[in-house]
Scaffold this active site. Sequence first.
Site, PDB file in Angstrom:
ATOM      1  N   CYS A  88       0.858  -1.181   0.000  1.00  0.00           N
ATOM      2  CA  CYS A  88       0.000   0.000   0.000  1.00  0.00           C
ATOM      3  C   CYS A  88       0.895   1.232   0.000  1.00  0.00           C
ATOM      4  O   CYS A  88       1.741   1.387   0.888  1.00  0.00           O
ATOM      5  CB  CYS A  88      -0.912  -0.007   1.232  1.00  0.00           C
ATOM      6  SG  CYS A  88      -1.862   1.507   1.468  1.00  0.00           S
ATOM      7  N   ASN A 148       0.500  -4.287  -6.998  1.00  0.00           N
ATOM      8  CA  ASN A 148      -0.897  -4.678  -6.835  1.00  0.00           C
ATOM      9  C   ASN A 148      -1.656  -4.192  -8.064  1.00  0.00           C
ATOM     10  O   ASN A 148      -1.246  -3.247  -8.729  1.00  0.00           O
ATOM     11  CB  ASN A 148      -1.487  -4.115  -5.531  1.00  0.00           C
ATOM     12  CG  ASN A 148      -1.296  -2.617  -5.388  1.00  0.00           C
ATOM     13  OD1 ASN A 148      -0.694  -1.967  -6.239  1.00  0.00           O
ATOM     14  ND2 ASN A 148      -1.807  -2.048  -4.327  1.00  0.00           N
ATOM     15  N   HIS A 175      -4.189  -2.520 -10.768  1.00  0.00           N
ATOM     16  CA  HIS A 175      -4.950  -1.280 -10.909  1.00  0.00           C
ATOM     17  C   HIS A 175      -5.612  -1.227 -12.281  1.00  0.00           C
ATOM     18  O   HIS A 175      -5.007  -1.569 -13.297  1.00  0.00           O
ATOM     19  CB  HIS A 175      -4.047  -0.056 -10.745  1.00  0.00           C
ATOM     20  CG  HIS A 175      -3.566   0.121  -9.342  1.00  0.00           C
ATOM     21  ND1 HIS A 175      -4.256   0.843  -8.403  1.00  0.00           N
ATOM     22  CD2 HIS A 175      -2.460  -0.359  -8.722  1.00  0.00           C
ATOM     23  CE1 HIS A 175      -3.601   0.806  -7.259  1.00  0.00           C
ATOM     24  NE2 HIS A 175      -2.504   0.074  -7.428  1.00  0.00           N
ATOM     25  N   GLU A 192     -10.830   1.032  -3.707  1.00  0.00           N
ATOM     26  CA  GLU A 192      -9.737   0.115  -3.413  1.00  0.00           C
ATOM     27  C   GLU A 192     -10.230  -1.304  -3.192  1.00  0.00           C
ATOM     28  O   GLU A 192     -11.240  -1.532  -2.522  1.00  0.00           O
ATOM     29  CB  GLU A 192      -8.968   0.579  -2.173  1.00  0.00           C
ATOM     30  CG  GLU A 192      -8.168   1.851  -2.396  1.00  0.00           C
ATOM     31  CD  GLU A 192      -7.121   2.055  -1.328  1.00  0.00           C
ATOM     32  OE1 GLU A 192      -6.299   1.130  -1.111  1.00  0.00           O
ATOM     33  OE2 GLU A 192      -7.118   3.126  -0.688  1.00  0.00           O
ATOM     34  N   ARG A 193      -9.493  -2.234  -3.755  1.00  0.00           N
ATOM     35  CA  ARG A 193      -9.763  -3.655  -3.536  1.00  0.00           C
ATOM     36  C   ARG A 193      -9.653  -3.973  -2.044  1.00  0.00           C
ATOM     37  O   ARG A 193      -8.635  -3.745  -1.419  1.00  0.00           O
ATOM     38  CB  ARG A 193      -8.743  -4.483  -4.328  1.00  0.00           C
ATOM     39  CG  ARG A 193      -8.883  -5.980  -4.210  1.00  0.00           C
ATOM     40  CD  ARG A 193      -7.738  -6.698  -4.914  1.00  0.00           C
ATOM     41  NE  ARG A 193      -6.435  -6.351  -4.355  1.00  0.00           N
ATOM     42  CZ  ARG A 193      -5.310  -7.016  -4.641  1.00  0.00           C
ATOM     43  NH1 ARG A 193      -5.327  -8.018  -5.493  1.00  0.00           N
ATOM     44  NH2 ARG A 193      -4.164  -6.643  -4.109  1.00  0.00           N
ATOM     45  N   CYS A 242      -4.998   6.875  -2.303  1.00  0.00           N
ATOM     46  CA  CYS A 242      -4.349   5.599  -2.611  1.00  0.00           C
ATOM     47  C   CYS A 242      -3.034   5.903  -3.312  1.00  0.00           C
ATOM     48  O   CYS A 242      -3.028   6.437  -4.427  1.00  0.00           O
ATOM     49  CB  CYS A 242      -5.245   4.736  -3.497  1.00  0.00           C
ATOM     50  SG  CYS A 242      -4.481   3.181  -4.021  1.00  0.00           S
ATOM     51  N   GLY A 284      -2.344   3.769  -6.369  1.00  0.00           N
ATOM     52  CA  GLY A 284      -3.308   4.202  -7.377  1.00  0.00           C
ATOM     53  C   GLY A 284      -2.903   5.499  -8.045  1.00  0.00           C
ATOM     54  O   GLY A 284      -3.095   5.677  -9.256  1.00  0.00           O
TER      55      GLY A 284
END
Length: 309
Positions: A95, A183, A185, A243-244, A252, A255
């Site tokens: 994150c 992660n 996106h 967000e997942r 984010c 992101g």
Amino acid sequence: RAPRAARARVATVAAAGDKVRFAKYQGLGNDFVLVDNRDSDVIKMSSERCAALCDRNFGIGADGVIFAMPPGLVQADEDYSMRMYNSDGTEPEMCGNGIRCLANFVAAQDGADPKAYKVGTLAGLIQPEVRADGQVAVDMGEPVLNPPDVPFTEGATLDGAAVRVPIQAGGDTWLVTAVSMGNPHCITFGREGECDEGGIKVDELDLPSIGPVFEAHPTFPAKTNTEFVEVVRRDYVKMHVWERGAGATLACGTGACATVVAGVLEGRVDRKCTVELPGGPLEIEWRESDNRVIMTGPAELVFDGDVHA
């Protein structure tokens, strides 16, 4: 992602009921419970307990719980490693806002002067630098654009990347670009036709309705974070995120990085760009010299205390 062997090195959880010291930090309103877990390979809380602590009515309230773990998750010369549970109890690879908070938290715990750290994550090695003004600059590494590695099931459309791919969501055709910053996106500048004629207005978007549709879209087999982007200028965009595992959040970091990468690939923004999120701005640069993405933004202590594991 970290190698399978590295992931297996961390044990499950400590015994429930033990008292654990925590600090709550926020980065542009994206808030986290931070725990110093560097004295043990055993994570001090279960995923279920973390989800309960994130509840804003019955817990501390947060978008996730982050643990500073012993080094060695990715490579031997780390300063420490990072593990995290989202507010729904799932474990993400990393994150961006969270690692800024983690860096300031560890620096405060150690009474350290401003410095750079090597942090092992399930997305690989990440290198945050704590600055004297409290800002944290993070070398987020190189974006992953090969669709199967995002993962994204559609094929590449531009130089090995999935750019402006049409997908169906909520009864409309949206053009999306798939990027991984460790992660997954899904970045969209709007529906087909709309995105090239002024684009979406993010403040008018019904995020709670459309966000979950994108998160669980079948073209993203590991589910996805989704960024809805409004281009104001080539050096300034507004972005709202779903967000997942956490839903709508105020910011984010990964992101924001993915947004600039996608914007450059689509020819919409410059490589150095301010991303305005509901919680405030992040400065993002996708360097042409080495292909690495640098994110700079704040991370601040809210309060600290003790909680039962």
